[in-house]
Motif scaffolding. Sequence first.
Motif, PDB file in Angstrom:
ATOM      1  N   LEU A   1      40.504  35.464  34.613  1.00  0.00           N
ATOM      2  CA  LEU A   1      40.204  36.430  35.670  1.00  0.00           C
ATOM      3  C   LEU A   1      40.622  37.813  35.189  1.00  0.00           C
ATOM      4  O   LEU A   1      41.674  37.955  34.548  1.00  0.00           O
ATOM      5  CB  LEU A   1      40.994  36.110  36.947  1.00  0.00           C
ATOM      6  CG  LEU A   1      40.607  34.874  37.727  1.00  0.00           C
ATOM      7  CD1 LEU A   1      41.599  34.644  38.873  1.00  0.00           C
ATOM      8  CD2 LEU A   1      39.203  35.007  38.278  1.00  0.00           C
TER       9      LEU A   1
ATOM     10  N   THR B   1      46.222  31.704  40.474  1.00  0.00           N
ATOM     11  CA  THR B   1      45.617  33.003  40.174  1.00  0.00           C
ATOM     12  C   THR B   1      46.393  33.698  39.067  1.00  0.00           C
ATOM     13  O   THR B   1      45.794  34.241  38.127  1.00  0.00           O
ATOM     14  CB  THR B   1      45.578  33.883  41.443  1.00  0.00           C
ATOM     15  OG1 THR B   1      44.792  33.210  42.434  1.00  0.00           O
ATOM     16  CG2 THR B   1      44.987  35.245  41.151  1.00  0.00           C
TER      17      THR B   1
ATOM     18  N   TYR C   1      40.386  38.522  45.227  1.00  0.00           N
ATOM     19  CA  TYR C   1      39.115  37.812  45.120  1.00  0.00           C
ATOM     20  C   TYR C   1      38.057  38.603  45.870  1.00  0.00           C
ATOM     21  O   TYR C   1      38.353  39.219  46.897  1.00  0.00           O
ATOM     22  CB  TYR C   1      39.242  36.393  45.679  1.00  0.00           C
ATOM     23  CG  TYR C   1      40.021  35.488  44.767  1.00  0.00           C
ATOM     24  CD1 TYR C   1      39.408  34.908  43.657  1.00  0.00           C
ATOM     25  CD2 TYR C   1      41.368  35.216  44.994  1.00  0.00           C
ATOM     26  CE1 TYR C   1      40.122  34.084  42.803  1.00  0.00           C
ATOM     27  CE2 TYR C   1      42.085  34.392  44.143  1.00  0.00           C
ATOM     28  CZ  TYR C   1      41.454  33.831  43.043  1.00  0.00           C
ATOM     29  OH  TYR C   1      42.161  33.025  42.199  1.00  0.00           O
TER      30      TYR C   1
END
Length: 92
Positions: A53, A44, A11
């Motif tokens: 992502l 994630t 991140y």
Amino acid sequence: MIQTTSLRFAYPNSKNHTFCFPDIDLPPKEDLLILGPSGVGKTTLLHLLAGLLPAKEGDVFIANTYLNKLKRKQLDNFRGRYIGLIFQRAYF
């Protein structure tokens, strides 16, 4: 089929913390259970697999499609056709 190789993600505001995920090679019609304590990257990983992502490193293949190479609109179309998500929190 879901396949990942050398998948990593960080991140933007994480202080030198990078998630490093084990390679996945899941044949069609097989199940995968993802377990672990809070903060180890389960959500994630799911967001990387769904193309929500972008991976910092590594590759994601789903249904013989290389997600890393898809443009945003192609990725949206792919996700709408092949991937279903139920989010932990509803965002309105």
